[in-house]
Design an enzyme around this catalytic site. Structure first.
Site, mmCIF file in Angstrom:
data_model
loop_
_atom_site.group_PDB
_atom_site.id
_atom_site.type_symbol
_atom_site.label_atom_id
_atom_site.label_comp_id
_atom_site.label_asym_id
_atom_site.label_seq_id
_atom_site.Cartn_x
_atom_site.Cartn_y
_atom_site.Cartn_z
ATOM 1 N N ARG A 93 0.844 -1.195 0.000
ATOM 2 C CA ARG A 93 0.000 0.000 0.000
ATOM 3 C C ARG A 93 0.875 1.239 0.000
ATOM 4 O O ARG A 93 1.976 1.213 0.550
ATOM 5 C CB ARG A 93 -0.863 0.066 1.271
ATOM 6 C CG ARG A 93 -1.991 -0.898 1.267
ATOM 7 C CD ARG A 93 -2.754 -0.881 2.565
ATOM 8 N NE ARG A 93 -3.727 -1.942 2.512
ATOM 9 C CZ ARG A 93 -4.963 -1.800 2.046
ATOM 10 N NH1 ARG A 93 -5.394 -0.622 1.674
ATOM 11 N NH2 ARG A 93 -5.777 -2.833 1.971
ATOM 12 N N HIS A 111 12.327 -2.048 -1.993
ATOM 13 C CA HIS A 111 11.704 -2.146 -3.316
ATOM 14 C C HIS A 111 12.575 -3.044 -4.205
ATOM 15 O O HIS A 111 13.793 -2.842 -4.278
ATOM 16 C CB HIS A 111 11.570 -0.750 -3.935
ATOM 17 C CG HIS A 111 10.869 -0.796 -5.244
ATOM 18 N ND1 HIS A 111 9.503 -1.001 -5.355
ATOM 19 C CD2 HIS A 111 11.340 -0.727 -6.516
ATOM 20 C CE1 HIS A 111 9.180 -1.032 -6.630
ATOM 21 N NE2 HIS A 111 10.268 -0.863 -7.357
ATOM 22 N N ASP A 147 7.986 5.144 -4.142
ATOM 23 C CA ASP A 147 9.325 4.561 -4.296
ATOM 24 C C ASP A 147 10.355 5.623 -4.689
ATOM 25 O O ASP A 147 11.235 5.377 -5.521
ATOM 26 C CB ASP A 147 9.296 3.430 -5.349
ATOM 27 C CG ASP A 147 8.322 2.322 -4.975
ATOM 28 O OD1 ASP A 147 8.213 2.013 -3.785
ATOM 29 O OD2 ASP A 147 7.684 1.760 -5.873
ATOM 30 N N GLN A 173 15.428 -11.500 -3.992
ATOM 31 C CA GLN A 173 15.048 -11.641 -2.580
ATOM 32 C C GLN A 173 16.245 -12.031 -1.704
ATOM 33 O O GLN A 173 16.334 -11.583 -0.558
ATOM 34 C CB GLN A 173 13.904 -12.642 -2.435
ATOM 35 C CG GLN A 173 12.562 -12.003 -2.826
ATOM 36 C CD GLN A 173 11.444 -12.358 -1.875
ATOM 37 O OE1 GLN A 173 11.047 -13.508 -1.802
ATOM 38 N NE2 GLN A 173 10.922 -11.378 -1.164
HETATM 39 C C1 GAR Z 1 9.604 -8.273 -1.600
HETATM 40 O O1 GAR Z 1 10.175 -8.750 -2.775
HETATM 41 C C2 GAR Z 1 9.575 -6.756 -1.597
HETATM 42 O O2 GAR Z 1 10.688 -6.199 -2.196
HETATM 43 C C3 GAR Z 1 8.318 -6.502 -2.381
HETATM 44 O O3 GAR Z 1 7.414 -7.469 -1.918
HETATM 45 C C4 GAR Z 1 8.129 -8.629 -1.536
HETATM 46 C C5 GAR Z 1 7.705 -9.019 -0.114
HETATM 47 O O4 GAR Z 1 8.290 -10.215 0.282
HETATM 48 N N1 GAR Z 1 7.846 -5.163 -2.161
HETATM 49 C C6 GAR Z 1 7.292 -4.418 -3.095
HETATM 50 O O5 GAR Z 1 7.108 -4.807 -4.232
HETATM 51 C C7 GAR Z 1 6.867 -3.048 -2.636
HETATM 52 N N2 GAR Z 1 6.526 -2.214 -3.758
HETATM 53 P P1 GAR Z 1 8.258 -10.674 1.807
HETATM 54 O O6 GAR Z 1 6.807 -10.561 2.280
HETATM 55 O O7 GAR Z 1 8.669 -12.122 1.730
HETATM 56 O O8 GAR Z 1 9.185 -9.836 2.590
#
Ligand code: GAR
Length: 207
Positions: A93, A111, A147, A173
């Site tokens: 969000r 991000h 962002d 990740q």
């Molecule tokens: C992560 O890859 C993070 O960078 C991305 O969501 C994923 C959450 O993973 N965030 C975004 O895209 C924000 N715009 P997680 O729940 O395993 O930490």
């Protein structure tokens, strides 16, 4: 010591990397509360496994932002828990100025792209479709844009010839889980300053 409030929507693997660093004694921080805007998000289960305070935050009627009564409630819960630093960890969000004003220069986001390239969603797919040879991850302070705040840490990830969105995201990740604790360690040290868009780090070795 940082007093963290973590906001997430999904699996919580980034929160896990922060928990692991804290538990290993490598990050001077305490997670005071975990909030998720998805009732059955795995991040809540992970938090419970580590004995952390965690709860669902109902953000309706909005689907893509944290605003109105939910934003007020979020700020109230974070303040009551003693949070001084807000960590957006896969929180899908947009956070609004009221939350940012409640924690000035203390809201961080991760991000999955080398910003300013590919803000928004599914950034790894955007990078792949664009034909990038390098993708990556950014940890930044959150400002009023999307962002767009000052960058604290970035890590590059090579795009491989046979990458799929899933394989590229998986390697991004791995770097996320290094980058977020590193950024928090910098904040915890206090050895940085924000000069315009630049975050100047006095000593960027891990403490
Ligand atoms: C992560 O890859 C993070 O960078 C991305 O969501 C994923 C959450 O993973 N965030 C975004 O895209 C924000 N715009 P997680 O729940 O395993 O930490």
């Amino acid at each position: 010591m940082l007093h963290l409030g973590i906001l997430g929507s999904g699996s919580g693997s980034n929160m896990q990397s922060i928990v692991d660093e804290i538990e290993a004694g490598r990050l001077d921080a305490k997670i005071e509360i975990v909030l998720a805007d998805v009732r059955d998000a795995y991040i809540l289960e992970r938090a419970a496994k580590h004995g952390l305070k965690a709860q669902y935050l109902d953000c309706a009627p909005w689907k893509t932002k944290l605003e109105g009564p939910a934003e007020d409630e979020c700020i109230r819960i974070l303040k009551e828990a003693g949070v001084d630093t807000v960590v957006l960890a896969g929180f899908m969000r947009i956070v609004k100025p009221k939350l940012l004003a409640a924690f000035p220069e203390r809201v961080l986001n991760i991000h999955p792209a080398l910003l300013p390239a590919f803000p928004g969603v599914h950034s790894w797919t955007q990078a792949l479709d664009y034909g990038c040879k390098v993708a990556g991850v950014t940890v930044h302070f959150v400002d009023a844009g999307t962002d767009s705040g000052p960058i604290i840490v970035q890590k590059a990830v090579e795009v491989l010839e046979d990458d799929t969105p899933e394989s590229l995201h998986a390697r991004i990740q791995v770097q996320e889980h290094i980058a977020y604790p590193e950024a928090l360690s910098i904040i915890a040290s206090g050895k940085y300053s924000i000069e315009g868009r630049r975050v100047r780090i006095v000593d960027n070795r891990r403490r």
